[in-house]
Design a protein around this motif. Structure first.
Motif, PDB file in Angstrom:
ATOM      1  N   SER A   1       0.834  -1.202   0.000  1.00  0.00           N
ATOM      2  CA  SER A   1       0.000   0.000   0.000  1.00  0.00           C
ATOM      3  C   SER A   1       0.866   1.248   0.000  1.00  0.00           C
ATOM      4  N   PRO A   2       0.303   2.414  -0.382  1.00  0.00           N
ATOM      5  CA  PRO A   2       1.053   3.675  -0.335  1.00  0.00           C
ATOM      6  C   PRO A   2       1.460   4.014   1.095  1.00  0.00           C
TER       7      PRO A   2
ATOM      8  N   THR B   1       1.855   0.156   8.963  1.00  0.00           N
ATOM      9  CA  THR B   1       1.964   1.000   7.774  1.00  0.00           C
ATOM     10  C   THR B   1       3.337   0.813   7.162  1.00  0.00           C
ATOM     11  N   SER B   2       3.458   1.105   5.859  1.00  0.00           N
ATOM     12  CA  SER B   2       4.751   0.965   5.179  1.00  0.00           C
ATOM     13  C   SER B   2       5.530   2.279   5.276  1.00  0.00           C
TER      14      SER B   2
ATOM     15  N   LYS C   1      11.891  -0.211   1.556  1.00  0.00           N
ATOM     16  CA  LYS C   1      10.577  -0.373   2.162  1.00  0.00           C
ATOM     17  C   LYS C   1      10.658  -1.227   3.420  1.00  0.00           C
ATOM     18  N   ALA C   2       9.910  -0.804   4.428  1.00  0.00           N
ATOM     19  CA  ALA C   2       9.842  -1.540   5.689  1.00  0.00           C
ATOM     20  C   ALA C   2       8.443  -1.359   6.264  1.00  0.00           C
ATOM     21  N   ALA C   3       8.149  -2.078   7.353  1.00  0.00           N
ATOM     22  CA  ALA C   3       6.845  -1.967   8.023  1.00  0.00           C
ATOM     23  C   ALA C   3       7.050  -1.378   9.413  1.00  0.00           C
ATOM     24  N   LEU C   4       6.259  -0.355   9.732  1.00  0.00           N
ATOM     25  CA  LEU C   4       6.262   0.237  11.069  1.00  0.00           C
ATOM     26  C   LEU C   4       4.990  -0.226  11.774  1.00  0.00           C
TER      27      LEU C   4
END
Length: 658
Positions: free
Chosen positions: A445-446, A472-473, A480-483
């Motif tokens: 996703s954005p 969220t990305s 790119k990572a996930a927070l």
């Protein structure tokens, strides 16, 4: 005027002797061919346009074949055995070599020419032609006495004219590689060549007017090519030999201007230093960051003027050692610059060394990205991240990269134990697929779009916890990572389970109430339908319940219901759903059961009731009226129908006295 006078004089010789006229025409063309070769050959090492070198070699062989044509002409004393056909064959062969050479030469305007291979190719072609005409006599006939020109001769003239027109067209497309005067003369020469060939298609014998005009146009064509290459080449050697070089200089200047524009479009600071650490290049972005003009930067000592004092000496000494080869280059680093207003800006630098042909270091070229605001934002994020009362983590490449203290407190692991491990390893197996799906959606996703969901985690001590997560990305280290942020909702989930169980359970018996029974049984029925498995529904009510309440009181009636519920729970499997659906009415849903099991279970229930009555010593007998309905495998039913069927069967048995 001189040219017209010369042509007139040559024409007048034809009135005296056509042989003399022909010899003059051919000798002039042969001299022009050899002159073109001499000029092109001796200038081959100085020109960067191989068009002229190729054409010079070609005209040498055109001249040789022309010479043989002249010697074989009627009236010449050298080859008495040869006839008009031979001289015409040699003529058309020379024209083939000339026209196709003009066409092929265009290829070498900006390509390298292999001279030895070219000489070998022309030698083979010319040699084979001469042998074919003079010795083997297998060259196609061009002229038949008494009949005139053959179809081969006329067709060849058309082919030669076509080749000349294509050569002129291709030459015009590459006109930027030629001096204008040279281009004009070559194109005009091709035009006269085409006119000459057209005239030669129309003559019948050597006295014909078209034959005479063809030779005159032919000599004009050779004069023009001579003018283009020999005269222009000698009088204007710079334009002739170095036309491409001049174009290259113009192109180089354009490319330099384009490069400067590109450097100014770059959004990173670009700076070049010489061996003394003085600025030799700075782009627009660099001038903006430093807050100075190009004149105030170029030629100035970089470290003295644009490096903060606290690192100035260390940076300057390090650069000197780098230039002298005493220190290894650090390609990537963070280092501040000092603006003319005294403000420090932090830049992320990528540096390369500039070396001469011998490998000696002459300076450096660096690209610096201003990361001042980003660094400040990172520091702020780290502060918020570490002090947040919410558990937070960053995951990348399917592993933990960063976790905050609150996250560690939740799950009772140390930071070293978690970094590098898979986040899903903490999730209970039943929830892993669900969590993985949401993580994939988040990464695709954005940036800024949140995905919120809850799942269960097992802590280090084995405790089961519920977390509400928002994912969220983001970009972390440029990728790119996930927070993720998590909140402990275990207490809330427990409360929800309590309320949920209260809403589905019967307070008196502890069985499912009507709502709970219908909800759970309906889910199991849908699953059984999908799996093509049969189900059985049992419907029962307590006999003479009204009499118990009326004679012994409602407390005893409630006790009868409680004991009925206990007997039902003891009789049926744990997987069976048992519920009190209304008053003294009970229902049991049995998934995957068959008729034999139904018969066994009814018998077991009857035995349990007998055991109870024997031991309870109540003033009444506890008994049940029972109805059973079953679905067939592969034939889906709904729950309402099954309950109705069991209910009807129960009342039917009551009416029959069972």
């Amino acid at each position: 005027m001189i040219g017209i006078a010369a042509l007139t004089g040559i024409y007048l010789t034809s009135l005296y002797s056509f042989l003399l006229f022909h010899i003059l025409i051919e000798l002039l063309s042969i001299i022009v061919c050899f002159s073109i070769f001499i000029v092109a050959w001796n200038s081959r090492n100085y020109t960067d346009n191989n068009y002229f070198t190729f054409l010079g070699i070609a005209y040498l062989y055109v001249g040789i074949v022309e010479l043989m044509h002249t010697l074989a002409f009627d009236g010449m004393p050298f080859f008495n055995d040869f006839n008009t056909n031979v001289q015409t064959q040699l003529w058309i062969a020379a024209r083939y070599i000339q026209s196709f050479s003009l066409l092929i030469a265009v290829v070498f305007v900006h390509r390298k020419l292999k001279i030895r291979l070219t000489l070998l190719g022309f030698s083979l072609a010319a040699g084979l032609i001469l042998l074919s005409v003079l010795l083997w006599h297998n060259f196609p006939a061009a002229y038949i006495p008494g009949q005139g020109l053959t179809l081969f001769k006329i067709s060849s003239e058309f082919i030669i004219c076509t080749a000349l027109m294509l050569a002129g067209g291709l030459l015009w497309r590459r006109r930027n590689y030629f001096n204008r005067a040279v281009l004009f003369y070559i194109l005009l020469s091709i035009v006269f060549d085409i006119v000459a060939e057209s005239s030669f298609m129309l003559y019948r014998d050597s006295t014909n007017l078209f034959y005479m005009l063809g030779h005159l146009f032919y000599i004009v064509s050779f004069f023009l090519i001579y003018r283009a290459i020999t005269v222009t080449g000698l009088q204007q050697p710079y334009d002739f030999l170095f036309r491409n070089l001049a174009n290259s200089r113009d192109l180089l200047q354009k490319e330099r201007d384009k490069l400067e524009n590109l450097l100014d479009l770059e959004e990173s600071m670009l700076v070049a230093l010489d061996s003394n650490a003085k600025v030799t290049l700075i782009n627009r972005k660099g001038r903006e960051i430093l807050g100075a003009s190009e004149q105030d930067i170029l030629g100035k000592p970089w470290f003295d003027m644009f490096t903060p004092e606290k690192i100035r000496q260390t940076a300057s000494e390090g650069y000197t050692k780098l230039i002298n080869g005493q220190e290894e280059l650090i390609k990537y680093m963070n280092r501040p610059v000092l603006t003319v207003t005294g403000q420090e800006r932090l830049l992320y630098w990528h540096t390369a060394l500039i070396k001469d042909k011998t490998g000696k270091i002459e300076g450096s070229f660096s690209s610096g990205q201003d990361i001042t605001e980003r660094k400040q934002a990172e520091e702020l994020f780290k502060a918020i991240f570490s002090m947040s009362p919410i558990g937070m983590y960053i995951a990348q490449d399917n592993s933990f990269r960063l976790v905050n203290p609150q996250f560690l407190t939740y799950i009772d692991y140390s930071e070293n134990e978690l970094i590098g491990t898979e986040p899903l390893s903490l999730v209970v197996p039943e929830d892993k697929a669900f969590v993985r799906l949401n993580a994939i959606k988040s990464l695709k996703s954005p940036k800024g779009q949140l995905y919120t969901y809850d799942y269960r985690v097992k802590t280090r001590s084995g405790k089961l916890m519920w977390f509400l997560e928002s994912l969220t990305s983001i970009l972390y280290d440029g990728r790119k990572a996930a927070l993720g942020s998590i909140i402990d909702i275990s207490e809330r989930k427990q409360t929800e389970e309590i309320f949920k169980s209260l809403s589905l359970m019967d307070d008196l018996t502890g069985l499912y109430n009507r709502r709970g029974f219908l909800t759970l049984a309906d889910k199991q029925l849908k699953l059984s339908n999908r799996m093509n498995r049969g189900v059985t529904v049992l419907f029962a009510d307590v006999n003479k319940m009204k009499a118990i309440n009326d004679t012994l009181g409602h407390p005893e009636g409630d006790l009868a219901l409680i004991n009925t519920a206990r007997i039902l729970k003891e009789t049926f499997r744990e997987s069976d759903i048992v519920g009190r659906i209304h008053g003294d009415e009970f229902a049991v849903f049995m998934a995957g059961s068959d008729p034999d099991y139904s018969d066994d279970i009814v018998q077991r229930l009857d035995n349990k009731l007998k055991e109870y009555n024997a031991s309870a010593k109540k003033p009444y007998v506890l008994s049940l009226s029972i109805g059973i309905s079953a679905s067939e495998e592969g034939k889906p039913y709904n729950l309402s129908d099954l309950l109705d069927m069991a209910d009807q069967f129960m009342y039917k048995k009551k009416r029959e006295g069972h």
